[in-house]
Design a protein around this motif. Structure first.
Motif, PDB file in Angstrom:
ATOM      1  N   GLY A 167       3.884 -66.468  35.398  1.00 18.61           N
ATOM      2  CA  GLY A 167       4.771 -65.913  36.403  1.00 18.61           C
ATOM      3  C   GLY A 167       4.108 -64.738  37.108  1.00 18.61           C
ATOM      4  N   LYS A 168       4.511 -64.498  38.343  1.00 16.10           N
ATOM      5  CA  LYS A 168       3.939 -63.407  39.128  1.00 16.10           C
ATOM      6  C   LYS A 168       5.068 -62.592  39.769  1.00 16.10           C
ATOM      7  N   HIS A 169       4.974 -61.275  39.634  1.00 16.89           N
ATOM      8  CA  HIS A 169       5.997 -60.399  40.221  1.00 16.89           C
ATOM      9  C   HIS A 169       5.397 -59.016  40.424  1.00 16.89           C
ATOM     10  N   GLU A 170       5.452 -58.566  41.665  1.00 15.98           N
ATOM     11  CA  GLU A 170       4.957 -57.236  42.018  1.00 15.98           C
ATOM     12  C   GLU A 170       3.518 -57.027  41.560  1.00 15.98           C
ATOM     13  N   GLY A 171       2.729 -58.087  41.712  1.00 20.03           N
ATOM     14  CA  GLY A 171       1.317 -57.984  41.394  1.00 20.03           C
ATOM     15  C   GLY A 171       0.967 -58.074  39.923  1.00 20.03           C
ATOM     16  N   ARG A 172       1.951 -58.386  39.098  1.00 16.22           N
ATOM     17  CA  ARG A 172       1.718 -58.465  37.658  1.00 16.22           C
ATOM     18  C   ARG A 172       2.097 -59.841  37.130  1.00 16.22           C
ATOM     19  N   ASP A 173       1.495 -60.219  35.998  1.00 16.72           N
ATOM     20  CA  ASP A 173       1.916 -61.428  35.297  1.00 16.72           C
ATOM     21  C   ASP A 173       3.220 -61.155  34.559  1.00 16.72           C
ATOM     22  N   ILE A 174       4.145 -62.091  34.651  1.00 18.93           N
ATOM     23  CA  ILE A 174       5.408 -61.970  33.916  1.00 18.93           C
ATOM     24  C   ILE A 174       5.640 -63.250  33.127  1.00 18.93           C
ATOM     25  N   GLY A 175       6.264 -63.101  31.981  1.00 20.71           N
ATOM     26  CA  GLY A 175       6.492 -64.237  31.099  1.00 20.71           C
ATOM     27  C   GLY A 175       7.888 -64.796  31.248  1.00 20.71           C
ATOM     28  N   SER A 176       7.989 -66.111  31.308  1.00 26.25           N
ATOM     29  CA  SER A 176       9.289 -66.754  31.461  1.00 26.25           C
ATOM     30  C   SER A 176      10.172 -66.439  30.256  1.00 26.25           C
ATOM     31  N   GLY A 177      11.414 -66.126  30.544  1.00 24.10           N
ATOM     32  CA  GLY A 177      12.342 -65.735  29.489  1.00 24.10           C
ATOM     33  C   GLY A 177      12.189 -64.276  29.127  1.00 24.10           C
ATOM     34  N   THR A 178      11.029 -63.891  28.666  1.00 27.26           N
ATOM     35  CA  THR A 178      10.810 -62.518  28.200  1.00 27.26           C
ATOM     36  C   THR A 178      11.124 -61.502  29.289  1.00 27.26           C
ATOM     37  N   VAL A 179      10.717 -61.782  30.528  1.00 25.48           N
ATOM     38  CA  VAL A 179      10.961 -60.825  31.604  1.00 25.48           C
ATOM     39  C   VAL A 179      12.454 -60.684  31.889  1.00 25.48           C
ATOM     40  N   VAL A 180      13.212 -61.752  31.668  1.00 22.78           N
ATOM     41  CA  VAL A 180      14.661 -61.681  31.896  1.00 22.78           C
ATOM     42  C   VAL A 180      15.287 -60.672  30.954  1.00 22.78           C
ATOM     43  N   TRP A 181      14.943 -60.785  29.642  1.00 24.50           N
ATOM     44  CA  TRP A 181      15.526 -59.842  28.671  1.00 24.50           C
ATOM     45  C   TRP A 181      15.143 -58.406  29.030  1.00 24.50           C
ATOM     46  N   ARG A 182      13.884 -58.196  29.392  1.00 29.05           N
ATOM     47  CA  ARG A 182      13.419 -56.838  29.684  1.00 29.05           C
ATOM     48  C   ARG A 182      14.089 -56.265  30.925  1.00 29.05           C
ATOM     49  N   LEU A 183      14.085 -57.036  32.013  1.00 28.72           N
ATOM     50  CA  LEU A 183      14.648 -56.527  33.260  1.00 28.72           C
ATOM     51  C   LEU A 183      16.161 -56.326  33.157  1.00 28.72           C
ATOM     52  N   HIS A 184      16.828 -57.180  32.402  1.00 26.54           N
ATOM     53  CA  HIS A 184      18.278 -57.023  32.274  1.00 26.54           C
ATOM     54  C   HIS A 184      18.633 -55.741  31.538  1.00 26.54           C
ATOM     55  N   GLU A 185      17.848 -55.411  30.520  1.00 25.28           N
ATOM     56  CA  GLU A 185      18.075 -54.149  29.827  1.00 25.28           C
ATOM     57  C   GLU A 185      17.807 -52.966  30.763  1.00 25.28           C
ATOM     58  N   GLU A 186      16.749 -53.080  31.591  1.00 26.11           N
ATOM     59  CA  GLU A 186      16.446 -52.015  32.546  1.00 26.11           C
ATOM     60  C   GLU A 186      17.553 -51.881  33.589  1.00 26.11           C
ATOM     61  N   LEU A 187      18.142 -53.007  33.990  1.00 28.14           N
ATOM     62  CA  LEU A 187      19.257 -52.972  34.943  1.00 28.14           C
ATOM     63  C   LEU A 187      20.456 -52.248  34.331  1.00 28.14           C
ATOM     64  N   LYS A 188      20.791 -52.592  33.081  1.00 27.52           N
ATOM     65  CA  LYS A 188      21.931 -51.945  32.428  1.00 27.52           C
ATOM     66  C   LYS A 188      21.675 -50.466  32.176  1.00 27.52           C
ATOM     67  N   ALA A 189      20.401 -50.109  32.000  1.00 26.80           N
ATOM     68  CA  ALA A 189      20.060 -48.701  31.773  1.00 26.80           C
ATOM     69  C   ALA A 189      20.012 -47.903  33.066  1.00 26.80           C
ATOM     70  N   GLY A 190      20.126 -48.590  34.221  1.00 23.42           N
ATOM     71  CA  GLY A 190      20.062 -47.914  35.503  1.00 23.42           C
ATOM     72  C   GLY A 190      18.654 -47.616  35.965  1.00 23.42           C
ATOM     73  N   GLU A 191      17.662 -48.230  35.329  1.00 23.17           N
ATOM     74  CA  GLU A 191      16.264 -47.971  35.693  1.00 23.17           C
ATOM     75  C   GLU A 191      15.834 -48.778  36.913  1.00 23.17           C
ATOM     76  N   ILE A 192      16.489 -49.915  37.165  1.00 23.62           N
ATOM     77  CA  ILE A 192      16.237 -50.724  38.357  1.00 23.62           C
ATOM     78  C   ILE A 192      17.573 -51.124  38.945  1.00 23.62           C
ATOM     79  N   ASN A 193      17.548 -51.564  40.225  1.00 18.50           N
ATOM     80  CA  ASN A 193      18.789 -52.023  40.849  1.00 18.50           C
ATOM     81  C   ASN A 193      18.858 -53.550  40.848  1.00 18.50           C
ATOM     82  N   LEU A 194      19.972 -54.078  41.342  1.00 15.61           N
ATOM     83  CA  LEU A 194      20.192 -55.519  41.316  1.00 15.61           C
ATOM     84  C   LEU A 194      19.142 -56.265  42.128  1.00 15.61           C
TER      85      LEU A 194
END
Length: 597
Positions: A167-194
């Motif tokens: 996977g590719k996102h913002e110039g970095r490799d991202i892993g299927s599934g794993t990135v979902v768990w990570r980004l969702h936690e960051e969203l709930k923490a207010g570290e990123i937006n929707l």
């Protein structure tokens, strides 16, 4: 990489060499009324007489489905298998079976794994097939097809669909599934937006194939290769790499030879093969789901596999594959580094491959297949003295909270939490968790232990991948990244965290998990294998006497509805037994059913 060197043990056979007694000849090999009808009906597809002359009829068991995105490229893959079968003098017959894809199927693909295995078993036994190629990929399709084929015990070879590209996102490799768990936690923490969360969606899955992390699909592909039921390199070749189609072609050649040699699954799926797979799972940082699936496959072929085997064989094995979710890289890098053969060679050279002489489908031992396997990248496939995790074997836990066992994946956990004591914050089921976890008044702190009940085989039903509960948003905002979580559920192999899973017996079967209450103290000690609820035996017994398993939410909802869910609830075994249906365990053989004409 020269793939063909390991793919075929013998030169291609032709039917002029021998004509063994084949199952298919009980359909096509007679000149009576029955033979007439079987051949005649097949001929309406334009099949000429000589295809029925005693050559092996090879089934291609295909889990292709547009509703199973991981397997949606299998129509093309099957064509390459057919080329190999024709080349070797066999005749291919492709047939569909239930495709239980993890990504779309509700409530869980695990609910229908056993149903798919029944489909596979009966399709093979009831049809004029001498051997079978199992086309599988998405998480549950690999164990389902192996379970069904094992119960019939015909020659069979696994061809998986391969992982998708990085996977590719913002110039970095991202892993299927794993990135979902990570980004969702960051969203709930207010570290990123929707918008930032959703922007990764298209880049995560950008080619055909299964998850590109060491999730359950990649784990089970590695399990198939380490069990010896696939050709070398099957586990890691990317789905869209031309070498995946070469492997499919060579598997088609090899299955014809296996039919002529009568190389049945029971000759491959031995006790020794399963022990090799357990050690391999530790070395790759494989999914906890492998514990359940290998037990179910072993049960079908007649091998007695127990949770203690994971402790005895897997523990003290270093995890040397540096892949997400435990590490950094993805399946593309794993293949380019040398794939599973490089891992097996590294284990073998250190005397960590329990049974190097175990037979594989190409007719060679597993050690013969890998003894010269190169490793091109010591960062991805590490040296044994520089592991990702020193002890990566699945941790088997027991105690008054899990008398029949529970599992934890150390390579995905926070080391400091592997020995922990905390107060329970209890959710009665997944719906209760979803409704409560975001409550700012929830009595929880970073040392608490999140406990979720009624998500096991009977309770969900289907034992969904919900065990890696997301953390309370109020703690995420404080910077908390991990907590101990305990449930009778499973979790995706792409997930991470200090998560205790597969607690057995489950709450909906009257297990001790049903007795846990808010504020109870729980002790986890991975090193000693202890999972303990700090109440007296008398209090535990008193609490359990008030529990009615039939009233558990998932059970009560489905008992009155009938259908497959009712059958499943009535007959499913617990996690430590592989979650098969009790009446499916065992090998029923390939005896040809009586004809109806």
């Amino acid at each position: 990489m020269n793939l063909s060197a390991n793919y075929s043990h013998h030169k291609t056979n032709t039917m002029s060499d021998t004509k063994p007694k084949l199952r298919s000849q009980q359909w096509f090999g007679t000149t009576d009324k029955n033979g007439f009808m079987y051949r005649s009906w097949m001929k309406n597809q334009g099949i000429p007489d000589h295809e029925f002359d005693g050559r092996p009829i090879i089934g291609i068991c295909n889990t292709w489905s547009e509703l199973t995105p991981c397997n949606a490229h299998f129509r093309k893959l099957a064509e390459h298998v057919k080329r190999g079968i024709y080349e070797a003098g066999g005749f291919p017959v492709e047939f569909p079976v239930f495709s239980n894809g993890e990504s779309n199927l509700r409530p869980s693909a695990m609910l229908t794994r056993n149903l798919a295995s029944m489909d596979v078993e009966e399709a093979i036994r009831g049809n004029p097939i001498d051997a079978v190629v199992l086309l599988c990929g998405c998480d549950k399709t690999t164990p389902a097809l192996l379970m069904g084929a094992a119960s019939v015990d015909v020659p069979a070879i696994v061809v998986t669909g391969g992982p998708m590209l990085n996977g590719k996102h913002e110039g970095r490799d991202i892993g299927s599934g794993t990135v979902v768990w990570r980004l969702h936690e960051e969203l709930k923490a207010g570290e990123i937006n929707l918008h930032q969360f959703l922007s990764a969606e298209a880049g995560m899955s950008r080619s055909a194939g299964t998850c590109n992390t060491m999730g359950t699909a990649s784990t089970m592909a590695c399990m198939a290769e380490s069990l010896g039921v696939s050709l070398p390199h099957n586990a890691a070749i990317p789905a869209v790499d031309a070498r995946r189609y070469v492997l499919a072609h060579m598997s088609g050649i090899r299955i014809v030879q296996m039919a002529l040699e009568d190389l049945k699954l029971s000759k491959i799926l031995t006790r020794e093969a399963f022990e090799n797979a357990i050690r391999t799972n530790a070395a790759i940082g494989g999914s906890t789901n492998a514990v359940i699936h290998l037990k179910a496959i072993a049960g079908r072929i007649g091998v007695d596999l127990e949770l203690e085997d994971w402790q005895r064989i897997g523990r003290n094995t270093p995890t040397i594959v540096d892949l997400q979710p435990s590490g950094r890289f993805l399946m593309e890098e794993f293949y380019y580094a040398g794939g599973l053969p490089a891992v097996l060679r590294r284990l073998g050279e250190a005397n960590l491959l329990p049974h190097p002489d175990a037979l594989t489908v190409n007719g060679k031992s597993i050690w013969d297949n890998v003894r010269e396997a190169p490793n091109y990248n010591d960062e991805v496939i590490r040296q044994l003295d520089n592991p990702l995790i020193a002890d990566g074997g699945i941790c088997i836990l027991r105690g008054n909270l899990a008398p029949r066992g529970a599992v934890l994946k150390p390579s995905a956990a926070t080391p400091e939490l592997l020995k922990h004591r905390g107060r329970a914050v209890v959710f009665e089921n997944f719906d209760h968790y979803k409704a409560t976890i975001g409550d700012e008044s929830l009595d929880v702190d970073k040392d608490s232990i999140l406990v979720m009940k009624n998500c096991g085989p009977r309770g969900y039903p289907g034992m969904a991948e919900v065990g890696n509960m997301g953390l309370p948003p109020k703690l995420l905002r404080q910077g908390v990244k991990d907590m101990v979580r305990i449930s009778d559920a499973r979790m995706s192999g792409t997930a991470y965290g200090t998560v205790v899973l597969h607690v057995a017996p489950e709450a909906a079967a009257g297990g001790p998990l049903a007795a846990v209450r808010n504020g109870d103290w729980i002790e986890l000690d991975c090193e000693s294998g202890r999972l303990h609820l700090d109440i007296s035996d008398e209090e535990l017994e008193r609490r359990l006497s008030d529990v009615d398993p039939a009233a558990a939410p998932g059970v009560a909802e489905h008992l009155g509805k009938g259908g497959y869910a009712r059958l499943y609830i009535d007959h499913v075994l617990q996690a430590d037994e592989g979650c098969d249906l009790d009446f499916l365990v065992g090998k029923r053989g390939a005896a040809v059913p009586r004809h109806s004409h």
